[in-house]
Enzyme design. Structure first.
Site: not given
Length: 219
Positions: A38, A109
């Site tokens: 992320d 992610e």
């Protein structure tokens, strides 16, 4: 060629099928890699947009980045590149489609986090820009895509002196929590929606209300 195969395997392992390492209590899932990915994704997308739009202000760049890295966008990307076919998860526990779809965006992610560990920042950047942004996302078209229906609906209510409330109800779905949002506009329930993400449920309910009230030409 990938070198750190353990990281990639972990990136594709959802916590519903994770193993507990007894002497630490740590669960061998993709959640830590998701955190890392992320951070990498946001930084690289921010730099990409900063260079692509040299005369746009902070607000424009922030809004466009939010659209690219939104949970919905990442879920769609994971499916486009067929990453969803590789993710390990408990299918019985994840029968709810909203829960299942969020797994894939999270895994993407985590996969980005694994690439960073395996290939460094430059390798991670190449993957995001060449394989995701340039190949699967029309960034210019995304500029005109409306995503903040809640904000527009609140703006319309304030402009017309109408009360509006987003009523939240939590629904248990096995071990998971589902948020049901009902839009109370001027004393009437308009759109309703359910999702594992409260923010997503609010946007979905606002969008339904927006369409039901035919507001596209008024806001």
């Amino acid at each position: 060629m990938p070198m750190n195969l353990i990281a990639y395997e972990q990136a594709l392992r959802h916590h519903s099928v994770s193993r507990t390492i007894h002497h630490t209590g740590y669960k061998d899932s993709n959640e830590r890699l998701e955190y890392l990915g992320d951070a990498m994704l946001n930084a690289i997308v921010a730099e990409f947009l900063f260079k692509k739009y040299p005369f746009k202000d902070e607000g424009f760049l922030t809004q466009l980045r939010s659209k690219i890295v939104s949970r919905e966008s990442l879920n769609e990307l994971a499916i486009k590149i067929h990453l969803n076919l590789l993710v390990e998860y408990d299918r019985k526990a994840m029968q709810n489609i909203n829960l299942r779809n969020s797994i894939f965006g999270n895994a993407l992610e985590a996969f980005i986090g694994a690439i960073f560990l395996d290939s460094g920042f430059d390798g991670c950047k190449r993957f995001i820009i060449d394989n995701l942004l340039r190949f699967h996302i029309d960034v210019d078209k995304l500029q005109s895509t409306e995503t903040n229906f809640k904000g527009r609906l609140i703006e319309y209510a304030q402009k017309n002196n109408k009360p509006i409330d987003f009523v939240v109800e939590e629904i248990a779905d096995g071990k998971n929590k589902i948020y049901q949002i009902s839009v109370n506009f001027a004393g009437e329930i308009k759109g309703q929606a359910q999702h594992t993400s409260k923010k997503k449920a609010e946007q979905m309910a606002a969008q339904k209300s927006f369409e039901l009230m035919n507001l596209s030409s008024e806001v």
